[in-house]
Motif scaffolding. Structure first.
Motif, PDB file in Angstrom:
ATOM      1  N   UNK A 115       0.844  -1.201   0.000  1.00  0.00           N
ATOM      2  CA  UNK A 115       0.000   0.000   0.000  1.00  0.00           C
ATOM      3  C   UNK A 115       0.875   1.247   0.000  1.00  0.00           C
ATOM      4  N   UNK A 116       1.920   1.214   0.810  1.00  0.00           N
ATOM      5  CA  UNK A 116       2.831   2.360   0.885  1.00  0.00           C
ATOM      6  C   UNK A 116       3.489   2.619  -0.465  1.00  0.00           C
ATOM      7  N   UNK A 117       3.886   1.535  -1.148  1.00  0.00           N
ATOM      8  CA  UNK A 117       4.526   1.683  -2.449  1.00  0.00           C
ATOM      9  C   UNK A 117       3.548   2.271  -3.478  1.00  0.00           C
ATOM     10  N   UNK A 118       2.303   1.838  -3.399  1.00  0.00           N
ATOM     11  CA  UNK A 118       1.297   2.367  -4.318  1.00  0.00           C
ATOM     12  C   UNK A 118       1.096   3.851  -4.086  1.00  0.00           C
ATOM     13  N   UNK A 119       1.027   4.255  -2.829  1.00  0.00           N
ATOM     14  CA  UNK A 119       0.887   5.688  -2.512  1.00  0.00           C
ATOM     15  C   UNK A 119       2.097   6.485  -3.000  1.00  0.00           C
TER      16      UNK A 119
ATOM     17  N   UNK B  13       3.785   6.055  -5.737  1.00  0.00           N
ATOM     18  CA  UNK B  13       3.921   6.104  -7.190  1.00  0.00           C
ATOM     19  C   UNK B  13       3.700   7.509  -7.745  1.00  0.00           C
ATOM     20  N   UNK B  14       4.099   7.692  -8.995  1.00  0.00           N
ATOM     21  CA  UNK B  14       3.782   8.947  -9.666  1.00  0.00           C
ATOM     22  C   UNK B  14       2.386   8.841 -10.278  1.00  0.00           C
ATOM     23  N   UNK B  15       1.848   9.988 -10.670  1.00  0.00           N
ATOM     24  CA  UNK B  15       0.478  10.089 -11.186  1.00  0.00           C
ATOM     25  C   UNK B  15       0.224   9.136 -12.352  1.00  0.00           C
ATOM     26  N   UNK B  16       1.089   9.168 -13.358  1.00  0.00           N
ATOM     27  CA  UNK B  16       0.885   8.387 -14.571  1.00  0.00           C
ATOM     28  C   UNK B  16       0.886   6.889 -14.283  1.00  0.00           C
ATOM     29  N   UNK B  17       1.825   6.452 -13.472  1.00  0.00           N
ATOM     30  CA  UNK B  17       1.948   5.016 -13.180  1.00  0.00           C
ATOM     31  C   UNK B  17       0.758   4.503 -12.385  1.00  0.00           C
ATOM     32  N   UNK B  18       0.385   5.239 -11.334  1.00  0.00           N
ATOM     33  CA  UNK B  18      -0.716   4.798 -10.468  1.00  0.00           C
ATOM     34  C   UNK B  18      -2.025   4.711 -11.245  1.00  0.00           C
ATOM     35  N   UNK B  19      -2.366   5.761 -11.970  1.00  0.00           N
ATOM     36  CA  UNK B  19      -3.619   5.756 -12.724  1.00  0.00           C
ATOM     37  C   UNK B  19      -3.572   4.780 -13.895  1.00  0.00           C
ATOM     38  N   UNK B  20      -2.364   4.543 -14.420  1.00  0.00           N
ATOM     39  CA  UNK B  20      -2.218   3.535 -15.467  1.00  0.00           C
ATOM     40  C   UNK B  20      -2.540   2.138 -14.947  1.00  0.00           C
ATOM     41  N   UNK B  21      -2.116   1.853 -13.727  1.00  0.00           N
ATOM     42  CA  UNK B  21      -2.423   0.557 -13.107  1.00  0.00           C
ATOM     43  C   UNK B  21      -3.923   0.400 -12.881  1.00  0.00           C
ATOM     44  N   UNK B  22      -4.539   1.470 -12.408  1.00  0.00           N
ATOM     45  CA  UNK B  22      -5.984   1.411 -12.160  1.00  0.00           C
ATOM     46  C   UNK B  22      -6.740   1.190 -13.467  1.00  0.00           C
ATOM     47  N   UNK B  23      -6.315   1.885 -14.525  1.00  0.00           N
ATOM     48  CA  UNK B  23      -6.965   1.715 -15.826  1.00  0.00           C
ATOM     49  C   UNK B  23      -6.787   0.290 -16.345  1.00  0.00           C
TER      50      UNK B  23
ATOM     51  N   UNK C 288     -11.006   5.838  -2.763  1.00  0.00           N
ATOM     52  CA  UNK C 288     -10.932   5.979  -1.312  1.00  0.00           C
ATOM     53  C   UNK C 288      -9.501   5.725  -0.827  1.00  0.00           C
ATOM     54  N   UNK C 289      -8.859   4.718  -1.418  1.00  0.00           N
ATOM     55  CA  UNK C 289      -7.477   4.397  -1.050  1.00  0.00           C
ATOM     56  C   UNK C 289      -6.570   5.595  -1.305  1.00  0.00           C
ATOM     57  N   UNK C 290      -6.733   6.230  -2.464  1.00  0.00           N
ATOM     58  CA  UNK C 290      -5.920   7.401  -2.807  1.00  0.00           C
ATOM     59  C   UNK C 290      -6.250   8.569  -1.872  1.00  0.00           C
ATOM     60  N   UNK C 291      -7.532   8.741  -1.556  1.00  0.00           N
ATOM     61  CA  UNK C 291      -7.939   9.826  -0.657  1.00  0.00           C
ATOM     62  C   UNK C 291      -7.297   9.667   0.719  1.00  0.00           C
ATOM     63  N   UNK C 292      -7.284   8.419   1.222  1.00  0.00           N
ATOM     64  CA  UNK C 292      -6.650   8.173   2.524  1.00  0.00           C
ATOM     65  C   UNK C 292      -5.170   8.508   2.459  1.00  0.00           C
ATOM     66  N   UNK C 293      -4.512   8.071   1.381  1.00  0.00           N
ATOM     67  CA  UNK C 293      -3.090   8.359   1.228  1.00  0.00           C
ATOM     68  C   UNK C 293      -2.793   9.848   1.200  1.00  0.00           C
ATOM     69  N   UNK C 294      -3.654  10.604   0.518  1.00  0.00           N
ATOM     70  CA  UNK C 294      -3.458  12.051   0.457  1.00  0.00           C
ATOM     71  C   UNK C 294      -3.685  12.700   1.824  1.00  0.00           C
ATOM     72  N   UNK C 295      -4.708  12.217   2.543  1.00  0.00           N
ATOM     73  CA  UNK C 295      -4.977  12.759   3.880  1.00  0.00           C
ATOM     74  C   UNK C 295      -3.816  12.503   4.834  1.00  0.00           C
ATOM     75  N   UNK C 296      -3.133  11.375   4.631  1.00  0.00           N
ATOM     76  CA  UNK C 296      -1.983  11.032   5.477  1.00  0.00           C
ATOM     77  C   UNK C 296      -0.688  11.659   4.983  1.00  0.00           C
ATOM     78  N   UNK C 297      -0.783  12.427   3.868  1.00  0.00           N
ATOM     79  CA  UNK C 297       0.388  13.078   3.270  1.00  0.00           C
ATOM     80  C   UNK C 297       1.383  12.063   2.724  1.00  0.00           C
TER      81      UNK C 297
END
Length: 330
Positions: free
Chosen positions: A61-65, A67-77, A102-111
């Motif tokens: 989970x930490x590694x996913x948080x 990631x850079x924008x392109x890679x993370x959203x590419x995985x989701x797609x 929700x996972x991304x939102x939690x990661x952002x809230x935790x900085x």
């Protein structure tokens, strides 16, 4: 992900150290009381398992948080396309996407996460709602009251529950949130907290007989406070705890099976049944039924009306009679 992607060792170490003192995110999410969040935990696990071929850990989970924008959203797609290829229903795919948001939102809230879910790139699937609204007719539903023993505590609870589910067409999530203080016997009202509306409440009116049934059920309990759950579990292991959505589902399924109702019943099937019956009682006045069902969009009621009256089948039969070898001249 195959190993998520390529990361810098320093960034992974930094994120891991930041999370070392906290509990495992997925385990913590699984223990949350709300059904939606428990469901999110399962959806998120499946997302990680698709890429890793194993159960995820907090480090994943930490590694996913990280990631850079392109890679993370590419995985989701890529995961979304996998679900589509598997033939998953649109509503199911959207639920997975909501869990990942929700996972991304939690990661952002935790900085711990700097990117956003790319809604433009990863579009939600179009869902046809309430396609099948068929439930059971009232005579079939009444069979449940023949098998409920209202001389015992469990019977008094279940009697009040089945009356509310039908006459007020409540969702199981709404029933699961009810507290004793939400019920007003003298005013014949109940405060409910709607689907997906947080703390927004609605006061609904009760039939006197239903209010009497709820009061009779509460009379079986001692030292109750307004903050206590209105409906509680009565089994040995969970006695006194708030009846959950899953608990309500189990009560409905088992009671309807015992009553000999052949259709597999759920709390939402009861809601469908009550709304369909209400359309008859309201002589097709869908605005009255909308007030009962609390649907935000009145067009939803038209789906119930169409299913009830089988308008589509009526016209299909008339069109079919005009073509083919046995066509009828009109």
């Amino acid at each position: 992900m195959n190993k998520l992607s390529t990361y810098t060792e320093s960034s992974l170490t930094q994120v891991a150290s930041q999370l070392q003192a906290s509990n495992d995110f997925l385990a913590e999410l699984q223990q949350k009381a709300k059904t939606t969040q428990r469901g999110y935990a399962g959806n998120i696990r499946i997302f990680f398992e698709y890429f890793l071929q194993r159960e995820p850990t907090q480090k994943d989970v930490s590694e996913f948080w990280g990631l850079d924008d392109q890679t993370a959203n590419g995985l989701i797609l890529k995961f979304k396309n996998h679900l589509v290829a598997e033939g998953r229903k649109a509503a199911t795919i959207n639920r997975y996407l909501s869990a990942l948001k929700y996972l991304i939102k939690v990661g952002r809230n935790l900085k711990h996460c700097r990117y956003h879910f790319d809604s433009d790139r990863i579009e939600s699937m179009i869902v046809t709602k309430y396609r099948d609204t068929r439930g059971v007719v009232v005579d079939e539903y009444n069979k449940v009251f023949d098998v409920i023993d209202t001389t015992c505590t469990k019977g008094k609870r279940d009697y009040a529950l089945f009356l509310l589910l039908w006459a007020n067409v409540l969702r199981r999530g709404e029933v699961a949130k009810l507290m004793v203080g939400d019920f007003d016997y003298h005013d014949l009202t109940l405060i409910i907290y709607g689907k997906g509306k947080g703390n927004d409440s609605t006061r609904i009116d009760l039939n006197p007989e239903i209010a009497e049934a709820v009061s009779d059920w509460l009379g079986c309990r001692t030292n109750i406070k307004p903050s206590d759950p209105l409906f509680i579990a009565l089994d040995f292991h969970n006695y006194g705890h708030q009846l959950t959505g899953d608990g309500i589902y189990a009560i409905v399924r088992k009671t309807c099976e015992r009553a000999g109702i052949k259709k597999r019943m759920t709390p939402h099937k009861i809601r469908h049944s009550g709304i369909t019956d209400a359309l008859d009682l309201a002589s097709g006045d869908y605005r009255k039924v909308q007030h009962l069902s609390r649907h935000a969009d009145p067009r939803t009621i038209l789906v119930y009306e169409d299913n009830k009256n089988q308008y589509q089948l009526e016209l299909t039969n008339k069109l079919a009679a005009r073509v083919g070898k046995r066509r009828q001249s009109q």
